[in-house]
Design a protein around this motif. Structure first.
Motif, mmCIF file in Angstrom:
data_model
loop_
_atom_site.group_PDB
_atom_site.id
_atom_site.type_symbol
_atom_site.label_atom_id
_atom_site.label_comp_id
_atom_site.label_asym_id
_atom_site.label_seq_id
_atom_site.Cartn_x
_atom_site.Cartn_y
_atom_site.Cartn_z
ATOM 1 N N GLN A 45 -4.412 3.647 -6.522
ATOM 2 C CA GLN A 45 -5.532 4.143 -5.546
ATOM 3 C C GLN A 45 -6.314 2.968 -5.271
ATOM 4 O O GLN A 45 -6.979 2.648 -6.068
ATOM 5 C CB GLN A 45 -6.131 5.472 -6.045
ATOM 6 N N LYS B 189 -9.025 4.743 -0.129
ATOM 7 C CA LYS B 189 -7.639 5.306 0.129
ATOM 8 C C LYS B 189 -7.132 6.267 -0.862
ATOM 9 O O LYS B 189 -7.900 6.414 -1.923
ATOM 10 C CB LYS B 189 -6.521 4.065 0.155
ATOM 11 N N GLU B 190 -6.129 7.027 -0.157
ATOM 12 C CA GLU B 190 -5.413 8.277 -0.955
ATOM 13 C C GLU B 190 -4.636 7.390 -2.145
ATOM 14 O O GLU B 190 -4.034 6.572 -2.145
ATOM 15 C CB GLU B 190 -4.789 9.070 -0.110
ATOM 16 N N ARG B 191 -4.615 8.285 -3.120
ATOM 17 C CA ARG B 191 -3.699 7.861 -4.395
ATOM 18 C C ARG B 191 -2.011 7.902 -3.707
ATOM 19 O O ARG B 191 -1.779 8.921 -3.264
ATOM 20 C CB ARG B 191 -3.483 8.940 -5.398
#
Length: 122
Positions: free
Chosen positions: A39, A43-45
């Protein structure tokens, strides 16, 4: 319950290498598929790599050919060897465990480590 602890992160120059470790304790480690996720800020994982109970592996396109995931059930440990690192690999890296098969979906993993920071300078 499965407890996961990551280590091995750090600061490295572009083109360098790092090896992350994920040590598990608790229930039978060999019963679980293990995934590495990362991550970056804002931002998204995202899925990076996974290894099944039978040691089959799967990689995100962005790391294919540069990263290698492996496991040592005798040591309850999964490794992520990262070579040819790029600045865009900078992120917090997490390992996670789930029963049965590898999944790219972060929501399907039951247990997570606390994460280890990887920073790649240009």
């Amino acid at each position: 319950q499965v407890q996961l602890v990551e280590s091995g992160g750090g600061l490295v120059q572009a083109g360098g290498s790092l090896r992350l470790s994920c040590v598990a304790s608790g229930r039978t480690f060999s019963n679980y598929a293990i995934g590495w996720f990362r991550q970056a800020p804002g931002k998204e994982r995202a899925f990076v790599a996974g290894i099944s109970r039978s040691t089959s592996t799967h990689y995100a396109d962005s790391v294919q050919g540069r990263f290698t995931i492996s496991r040592d059930n005798a040591k309850n440990t999964v490794y992520l060897q990262m070579n040819s690192l790029k600045p865009e690999d900078t992120a917090v890296y997490y390992c996670a465990a789930k029963r049965l098969s590898i999944s790219l979906d972060v929501r399907l993993y039951d247990y997570w480590g606390q994460g280890t920071q990887v920073t790649v300078s240009s």
